[in-house]
Write an enzyme that holds these catalytic residues in place. Sequence first.
Site, PDB file in Angstrom:
ATOM      1  N   ASP A  83       0.346  -1.261   0.191  1.00 20.91           N
ATOM      2  CA  ASP A  83       0.415   0.426  -0.578  1.00 20.91           C
ATOM      3  C   ASP A  83       1.135   1.102   0.083  1.00 20.91           C
ATOM      4  O   ASP A  83       1.863   1.759   0.392  1.00 20.91           O
ATOM      5  CB  ASP A  83      -0.695   0.361   1.267  1.00 20.91           C
ATOM      6  CG  ASP A  83      -2.095   0.965   1.401  1.00 20.91           C
ATOM      7  OD1 ASP A  83      -2.487   1.571   0.160  1.00 20.91           O
ATOM      8  OD2 ASP A  83      -2.259   1.288   2.222  1.00 20.91           O
ATOM      9  N   ASP A 105       2.287   5.009  -6.051  1.00 23.47           N
ATOM     10  CA  ASP A 105       1.868   5.928  -5.185  1.00 23.47           C
ATOM     11  C   ASP A 105       2.449   7.622  -5.817  1.00 23.47           C
ATOM     12  O   ASP A 105       3.280   8.090  -5.270  1.00 23.47           O
ATOM     13  CB  ASP A 105       1.152   6.507  -3.989  1.00 23.47           C
ATOM     14  CG  ASP A 105       0.413   7.650  -4.061  1.00 23.47           C
ATOM     15  OD1 ASP A 105       0.291   8.296  -4.319  1.00 23.47           O
ATOM     16  OD2 ASP A 105      -0.113   7.637  -2.653  1.00 23.47           O
ATOM     17  N   HIS A 232      -9.397   4.560  -1.530  1.00 24.27           N
ATOM     18  CA  HIS A 232      -9.131   4.967  -0.469  1.00 24.27           C
ATOM     19  C   HIS A 232      -9.460   5.578   0.330  1.00 24.27           C
ATOM     20  O   HIS A 232     -10.865   6.177   0.077  1.00 24.27           O
ATOM     21  CB  HIS A 232      -7.266   5.697  -1.066  1.00 24.27           C
ATOM     22  CG  HIS A 232      -6.795   4.328  -1.211  1.00 24.27           C
ATOM     23  ND1 HIS A 232      -5.322   4.358  -0.652  1.00 24.27           N
ATOM     24  CD2 HIS A 232      -6.312   3.488  -2.801  1.00 24.27           C
ATOM     25  CE1 HIS A 232      -4.371   3.407  -1.957  1.00 24.27           C
ATOM     26  NE2 HIS A 232      -4.911   3.189  -2.847  1.00 24.27           N
TER      27      HIS A 232
END
Length: 357
Positions: A83, A105, A232
């Site tokens: 994550d 990300d 998210h």
Amino acid sequence: MALVPLRLLLDHAAENGYGIPAFNVNNLEQVQAIMEAAQETDSPVILQASRGARSYAGEIFLRHLIIAATETYPNIPVVMHQDHGNDPSTCYSAAINGFTSVMMDGSLEADAKTPASYEYNVKVTKTVVDFAHSVGVSVEGELGCLGSLETGKGEAEDGHGFEGELSKDMLLTDPNEAADFVAKTKVDALAIAIGTSHGAYKFTRKPTGEVLAISRIAEIHKALPNTHLVMHGSSSVPQEWLDMINKFGGSIPETYGVPVEEIQEGIRNGVRKVNIDTDNRLAFTAAVREAAAADPTNFDPRHFNKPARKYMKQVCLDRYQQFWCAGQASKIKQESINYYAGLYSKGQLDPKTAVAA
């Protein structure tokens, strides 16, 4: 069966119209609660770990906890997902350590605090995709920064989150830009910004369209009908856990999460992965506080961990059923990352989209 790639589960979810909760894990009790609930509901599983979780639990301990889950429940397909990887090296190390899916990300720079340019995001995400797909590992990207449309601010999750205040356009994913991003990077899933944020303090009031842009999901899905979307910061922050925590000595102010019915609307419009962390943290904390108050002389960790596992399991049971993935695990033919490496190399899993003009 060993771990499976994320793409396998998301493709099945898309074909059958359901979403999959992705639960963050740090310890044994969390893994047990998630897997017990999955077994009872016949649901596929996404176990995900942040950089903070990998540091806290230790790479080897965490990997073997999740491997133990697959050995105990071989009938349940399980994804091990990184994550919020902050840079390519984090994603590389995850893949080397057995993760079958990684998130790059690139909405933030490598410091996990500074909003990045679109060009930077495309570059680092594509770099990860090229490597990960070569070994059969799935990749989730992110476009737009997670943060509150009420305040323009974000909430850090294990040190990952922007600092300061951002404009509304930076907190909402642009559908046209999303189409261009997916075409250029070839990500398997796209995390989008719609006003959700990490932590328990998402909204100061029950969210409406002004602060939770669920309608933006439909717009993105229209531009990318074949891309798996990810929500998210999607814990619902149940009032029952807040009340219990405060009853037994806690001090959590009034706060609101993402209503389940809004998540269900997202699932109807292409959301296939829904990240859940805070709800299990709240359930765990409520159980520990209740158990401590019930028997102040008890110092056996199991006295606290058993009810914590029970309460977290209830959260997981609810989400598997509410996201319509109950009953789906046994319908999925499990395949390894080696099998998927072959599919990626042949271009069979390339996104069905054209680069935006």
